[in-house]
Design a protein around this motif. Structure first.
Motif, PDB file in Angstrom:
ATOM      1  N   THR A 150       7.292  18.213  -6.804  1.00  0.00           N
ATOM      2  CA  THR A 150       5.906  18.306  -7.285  1.00  0.00           C
ATOM      3  C   THR A 150       4.963  18.590  -6.124  1.00  0.00           C
ATOM      4  N   VAL A 151       3.990  19.451  -6.364  1.00  0.00           N
ATOM      5  CA  VAL A 151       2.897  19.631  -5.406  1.00  0.00           C
ATOM      6  C   VAL A 151       2.000  18.398  -5.517  1.00  0.00           C
ATOM      7  N   MET A 152       1.984  17.582  -4.470  1.00  0.00           N
ATOM      8  CA  MET A 152       1.282  16.294  -4.516  1.00  0.00           C
ATOM      9  C   MET A 152      -0.013  16.295  -3.728  1.00  0.00           C
ATOM     10  N   SER A 153      -0.264  17.349  -2.983  1.00  0.00           N
ATOM     11  CA  SER A 153      -1.531  17.465  -2.274  1.00  0.00           C
ATOM     12  C   SER A 153      -1.766  18.947  -2.024  1.00  0.00           C
ATOM     13  N   ARG A 154      -3.047  19.323  -2.116  1.00  0.00           N
ATOM     14  CA  ARG A 154      -3.372  20.755  -1.982  1.00  0.00           C
ATOM     15  C   ARG A 154      -4.650  20.851  -1.172  1.00  0.00           C
ATOM     16  N   PRO A 155      -4.573  20.376   0.092  1.00  0.00           N
ATOM     17  CA  PRO A 155      -5.814  20.192   0.841  1.00  0.00           C
ATOM     18  C   PRO A 155      -6.516  21.484   1.236  1.00  0.00           C
ATOM     19  N   THR A 156      -5.774  22.581   1.421  1.00  0.00           N
ATOM     20  CA  THR A 156      -6.403  23.844   1.813  1.00  0.00           C
ATOM     21  C   THR A 156      -5.739  24.978   1.037  1.00  0.00           C
ATOM     22  N   ASP A 157      -6.347  26.154   1.087  1.00  0.00           N
ATOM     23  CA  ASP A 157      -5.805  27.301   0.357  1.00  0.00           C
ATOM     24  C   ASP A 157      -4.431  27.731   0.856  1.00  0.00           C
ATOM     25  N   ASP A 158      -4.180  27.519   2.132  1.00  0.00           N
ATOM     26  CA  ASP A 158      -2.919  28.024   2.688  1.00  0.00           C
ATOM     27  C   ASP A 158      -1.868  26.931   2.872  1.00  0.00           C
ATOM     28  N   ARG A 159      -2.061  25.771   2.236  1.00  0.00           N
ATOM     29  CA  ARG A 159      -1.144  24.648   2.455  1.00  0.00           C
ATOM     30  C   ARG A 159      -0.958  23.871   1.160  1.00  0.00           C
ATOM     31  N   ALA A 160       0.280  23.721   0.743  1.00  0.00           N
ATOM     32  CA  ALA A 160       0.612  22.858  -0.395  1.00  0.00           C
ATOM     33  C   ALA A 160       1.642  21.851   0.096  1.00  0.00           C
ATOM     34  N   ILE A 161       1.444  20.576  -0.251  1.00  0.00           N
ATOM     35  CA  ILE A 161       2.376  19.535   0.180  1.00  0.00           C
ATOM     36  C   ILE A 161       3.199  19.104  -1.036  1.00  0.00           C
ATOM     37  N   VAL A 162       4.523  19.163  -0.893  1.00  0.00           N
ATOM     38  CA  VAL A 162       5.405  18.723  -1.974  1.00  0.00           C
ATOM     39  C   VAL A 162       6.029  17.378  -1.616  1.00  0.00           C
ATOM     40  N   ASP A 163       6.566  16.720  -2.654  1.00  0.00           N
ATOM     41  CA  ASP A 163       7.042  15.336  -2.497  1.00  0.00           C
ATOM     42  C   ASP A 163       8.517  15.258  -2.110  1.00  0.00           C
ATOM     43  N   ALA A 164       9.067  16.315  -1.546  1.00  0.00           N
ATOM     44  CA  ALA A 164      10.479  16.334  -1.152  1.00  0.00           C
ATOM     45  C   ALA A 164      10.572  16.661   0.333  1.00  0.00           C
ATOM     46  N   GLY A 165      10.977  15.658   1.124  1.00  0.00           N
ATOM     47  CA  GLY A 165      11.108  15.836   2.571  1.00  0.00           C
ATOM     48  C   GLY A 165      12.510  15.478   3.045  1.00  0.00           C
ATOM     49  N   LEU A 166      12.583  14.832   4.195  1.00  0.00           N
ATOM     50  CA  LEU A 166      13.872  14.547   4.839  1.00  0.00           C
ATOM     51  C   LEU A 166      14.774  13.629   4.017  1.00  0.00           C
ATOM     52  N   LYS A 167      14.182  12.859   3.086  1.00  0.00           N
ATOM     53  CA  LYS A 167      15.005  11.951   2.285  1.00  0.00           C
ATOM     54  C   LYS A 167      15.373  12.547   0.935  1.00  0.00           C
ATOM     55  N   ALA A 168      14.957  13.784   0.691  1.00  0.00           N
ATOM     56  CA  ALA A 168      15.252  14.443  -0.585  1.00  0.00           C
ATOM     57  C   ALA A 168      16.011  15.751  -0.395  1.00  0.00           C
ATOM     58  N   LEU A 169      16.178  16.172   0.839  1.00  0.00           N
ATOM     59  CA  LEU A 169      16.816  17.453   1.154  1.00  0.00           C
ATOM     60  C   LEU A 169      17.511  17.326   2.507  1.00  0.00           C
ATOM     61  N   ALA A 170      18.636  18.011   2.666  1.00  0.00           N
ATOM     62  CA  ALA A 170      19.276  18.089   3.984  1.00  0.00           C
ATOM     63  C   ALA A 170      18.716  19.285   4.737  1.00  0.00           C
ATOM     64  N   PHE A 171      18.485  19.104   6.027  1.00  0.00           N
ATOM     65  CA  PHE A 171      17.886  20.155   6.853  1.00  0.00           C
ATOM     66  C   PHE A 171      18.817  20.649   7.957  1.00  0.00           C
ATOM     67  N   ASP A 172      20.059  20.190   7.979  1.00  0.00           N
ATOM     68  CA  ASP A 172      20.959  20.576   9.075  1.00  0.00           C
ATOM     69  C   ASP A 172      21.251  22.072   9.094  1.00  0.00           C
ATOM     70  N   LEU A 182       0.848  -1.188   0.000  1.00  0.00           N
ATOM     71  CA  LEU A 182       0.000   0.000   0.000  1.00  0.00           C
ATOM     72  C   LEU A 182       0.888   1.245   0.000  1.00  0.00           C
ATOM     73  N   VAL A 183       0.709   2.087  -1.013  1.00  0.00           N
ATOM     74  CA  VAL A 183       1.387   3.381  -1.015  1.00  0.00           C
ATOM     75  C   VAL A 183       0.545   4.310  -0.148  1.00  0.00           C
ATOM     76  N   THR A 184       1.016   4.599   1.061  1.00  0.00           N
ATOM     77  CA  THR A 184       0.239   5.403   2.015  1.00  0.00           C
ATOM     78  C   THR A 184       0.432   6.882   1.713  1.00  0.00           C
ATOM     79  N   ASN A 185       0.186   7.249   0.466  1.00  0.00           N
ATOM     80  CA  ASN A 185       0.555   8.579   0.026  1.00  0.00           C
ATOM     81  C   ASN A 185      -0.167   8.851  -1.293  1.00  0.00           C
ATOM     82  N   GLU A 186      -0.261  10.130  -1.622  1.00  0.00           N
ATOM     83  CA  GLU A 186      -0.786  10.514  -2.913  1.00  0.00           C
ATOM     84  C   GLU A 186       0.311  10.335  -3.975  1.00  0.00           C
ATOM     85  N   VAL A 187      -0.088   9.923  -5.165  1.00  0.00           N
ATOM     86  CA  VAL A 187       0.858   9.757  -6.273  1.00  0.00           C
ATOM     87  C   VAL A 187       0.395  10.663  -7.406  1.00  0.00           C
ATOM     88  N   VAL A 188       1.256  11.610  -7.771  1.00  0.00           N
ATOM     89  CA  VAL A 188       0.862  12.642  -8.728  1.00  0.00           C
ATOM     90  C   VAL A 188       1.828  12.649  -9.901  1.00  0.00           C
TER      91      VAL A 188
END
Lengths: 374, 374
Positions: B275-297, A90-96
């Motif tokens: 990529t914007v992979m979820s857009r649940p509200t007007d003030d929030r966009a979720i992209v597909d790049a997190g801790l495994k795609a970017l360094a945050f140190d 199960l991909v527990t995520n949106e796929v775009v």
């Protein structure tokens, strides 16, 4: 780009090159059994999250102990799992995006592959991709449990999407994705219990709303290592997505059990093996594991076996340990175990698990989905 | 474990799958030329740090523009560079452990390979490894410039090690490793100038002490992207180890030039494509790049081309962008560029650079030393 393993089968631990990602097999296997033991007889199934380990060898061990399958976050992780023999992912995520949807649908020729949605346009795109591939995809509606990341709100918005999925010719409604991520690291047992009571209420009311509209909900899936006992007891959740339980990490280790003591539900089994590479002063030891060998998003690692040493500061390839003079035992060339602050992104830095039994390298497991971000 | 490239040659940028590591070739090539342009005629040579890019393709471009060679931090990085055709590699770090020393010495059959030391026992181990391999290794004494990581103190302690190296049958004294890492991100120009004045004084006095004892110092090597102009002008440093200048990142972008404005010495050329992979509200966009795609140190990434969006929070595979309603243009499926907070550990998460000219994929470069931690 795939690095050589830092060890050979049969080596002693001390011969393993550093930095290396070490699994203590005895502790790991105890963790592995503890989850099915805890939920046995409840009717709730495990669907462990493979984003933690990224390794089909481990996924198949979880399935062998009763897991219904695994979860992943990315299509490329799903590819690694399906190609590694896992029958249900199960991909527990949106796929775009069209390319990703094609790859996802193609996997459904080999295994059961589910995916989440939180937007009508995505359900249309999933249906189109499934139709082109000649497969049927189970699609789960992601519901916002309070983490305010992806997901629609509980109730009517979820009903609308479930209905749309049910009407799409190439999709089936898989259930509700109801993971409450931000509850996992609430430190107090009672805080976590209350957070999951709220999540179960939202998920349960949504499930019931769907039922009143003639839509059966095959699964309510969620939970993590920090909260699974509450989802299990909720009467709402049918699947648990715990991932970190096999390894634990310093962050999960700070959660408290009901008795107020640090959690003993699982035990640390994953370590970064590091060498003291410079010892310039009595109060400072420099190890060869820094930002590229450990994840720091949830704090620095803990130093094992050397209580007076503290991992104080990381740079790219160095870690500075502060050492109290009284227990100044770490010498140049000594090797030590570090418990990562956060296991998932630490695992993603390595190509191999070095699996140790006692003091010997027993197995080498490839981290097939390392770097699988897309 | 080596992932497929997320693009094909000739694709438009918009067709590139996400998350991907993008190099803007025009900006990159301007950066690449700017360093030799700035130091031309001074007699100071560049020895760029390859821990930033981990890619022999880029290393050879630096050498073609006059660099004396490159630096690395790990033996496995040195292997990638030497096997990729780089003729001169300095490991700006201590190397501890018999296996690593053997691998290091073996490389000296193919290229000039230098290494640092800050302890007498290490010099003996290096000499033994070089002797066994039948090579001669140039060894540099690492001197603590104030970062309190590795390195002996300036003056007599450095002299003692230089003398020991000179007397070792299979080693030659390479010079002083005098990198002042903690000066690189001091924000004010004058702060950085003063820090490097102090470092140059320590290095210069040590060099002079060695000379008074008949030990010629072939190189004083150090400097980074934040301070190289000061080392160049110091009259002490002979080599510059700048790495990040080719890419820049959000952290270096916060350094100030002499005029008090954010630095314009180099420009951002490295981006994570998301990529914007979820857009649940007007003030929030979720992209597909997190801790495994970017360094945050060094903090979160900057959002390009969308000034009202802020990268607020990362989880393993998600980034939450906060968006002011007024400029709410990011739609589901839209792709955006992010400037990483810290380029080096971000690069280490990927197997491929997708090199873009204008709007087209022109080249794909393998990140050969990705994961090369040992």
């Amino acid at each position: 780009m795939t690095t050589r393993p830092p060890a050979e089968i049969g080596m002693t631990l001390d011969e393993v090159d550093t930095p290396a990602l070490i699994v203590d097999l005895d502790a790991f296997e105890r963790n592995l059994r503890r989850l099915p033991d805890r939920i046995g007889g409840t009717g709730v199934r495990a669907r462990p999250h493979a984003k933690t380990h990224k390794c089909p060898v481990i996924a198949l061990k979880q399935v062998a102990l009763g897991a219904v399958g695994v979860c992943v976050q990315k299509v490329s992780e799903a590819e690694a799992m399906v190609q590694g023999g896992v029958p249900d992912v199960l991909v527990t995520n949106e796929v775009v995006g069209r390319q990703k949807l094609r790859r996802l649908a193609s996997l459904a020729h080999i295994a059961r592959v589910g995916v989440c949605a939180d937007d009508p346009s995505q359900i249309r795109a999933l249906d189109e991709a499934a139709g082109e591939a000649g497969v049927t995809l189970p699609v789960y509606v992601e519901v916002n449990m309070g983490g305010n990341r992806c997901g629609v709100e509980p109730g009517e918005p979820a009903l609308a999407l479930a209905r749309q999925i049910g009407q799409a010719p190439h999709l089936t409604f898989g259930g509700l994705q109801a993971y409450h991520g931000s509850a996992q690291h609430l430190r107090g047992w009672e805080e976590r219990r209350q957070a999951i009571a709220g999540a179960a209420d939202k998920a349960g009311r949504t499930r019931d709303l769907l039922a009143r509209h003639g839509i059966e909900c095959p699964a309510v899936t969620g939970a993590g290592t920090g909260t699974f006992e509450f989802e299990t007891a909720s009467g709402v959740y049918t699947e648990l997505q715990c991932g970190s339980y096999i390894f634990m990490d310093a962050d999960y280790g700070r959660n408290l059990d009901r008795d107020g003591a640090p959690t003993k539900a699982f035990e640390p089994s994953l370590f970064v093996w590091a060498t003291v590479m410079s010892r310039p002063t009595d109060d400072r030891a420099i190890v060869d594991a820094g930002l590229k060998a450990l994840a720091f998003d949830s704090g620095p690692p803990l130093v094992c076996d050397e209580p007076a040493a503290t991992y104080e500061r990381a740079s790219d390839e160095h870690g500075r340990l502060g050492i109290s003079g009284a227990t100044n035992r770490l010498g140049l060339g000594d090797k030590i175990r570090l418990v990562p602050g956060h296991c998932d992104p630490t695992v993603n830095l390595y190509d191999w698990y070095v699996a140790i039994r006692g003091n010997r390298v027993e197995q080498l497991w490839p981290i097939t989905a390392r770097g699988a971000v897309y």
